[in-house]
Scaffold this active site. Structure first.
Site: not given
Ligand code: AMP
Ligand code: ZN
Length: 114
Positions: A30-31, A87, A93-95, A100, A102
């Site tokens: 994760d970034i 999420n 909290g899904q962004s 995916h 975690h």
């Molecule tokens: P969610 O909020 O559950 O949708 O998780 C999305 C996750 O993706 C977050 O923890 C972000 O930090 C991660 N994320 C977003 N962009 C990247 C990226 N380019 N490389 C790795 N992780 C990412």
């Protein structure tokens, strides 16, 4: 999906730190890590979340669940415990709207989650 950030990572159009890859899933760091170990387990097939499943994706989800445990064990977190979380929807909290899980480990976790 053309404009999906995780599809772009899977296609190699955006760099990522790969931990594992095969024909079905990609595992990356994760970034913005929220724990000493914070990996993302991505099905290569695009679907949004548990509400966007036809049944064809069941195999990847089960595989991710097993693989998450296997990686956590490999990394030394079998005994201390780890979280495999996912999420569904912005309200939870899904962004990123490509399904995916975690994998979080290496610190204490509280329940209920925030
Ligand atoms: P969610 O909020 O559950 O949708 O998780 C999305 C996750 O993706 C977050 O923890 C972000 O930090 C991660 N994320 C977003 N962009 C990247 C990226 N380019 N490389 C790795 N992780 C990412
Ligand atoms: Zn996608």
């Amino acid at each position: 999906m053309e404009n999906c950030i995780f599809c772009k990572i899977i296609r190699g159009e955006i760099p990522s730190k790969k931990v594992f890859e095969d024909d079905r899933i990609l595992v990356i760091e994760d970034i913005t890590p929220q724990a000493p170990l914070h990996l993302l387990l991505l099905p290569k097939r695009h679907f949004v979340n548990s509400l966007d499943m036809s049944g064809e994706e069941d195999g990847e989800v089960g595989y991710i669940f097993r693989k998450g445990g296997e990686i956590a064990k490999q990394k030394g977190f079998a005994e201390s415990g780890f979280r495999l979380v996912q999420n569904n929807g912005a309200g939870a909290g899904q962004s990123v709207f490509h399904a995916h899980f975690h994998l979080l480990a290496g610190r204490a976790f509280t329940w209920p989650p925030g």
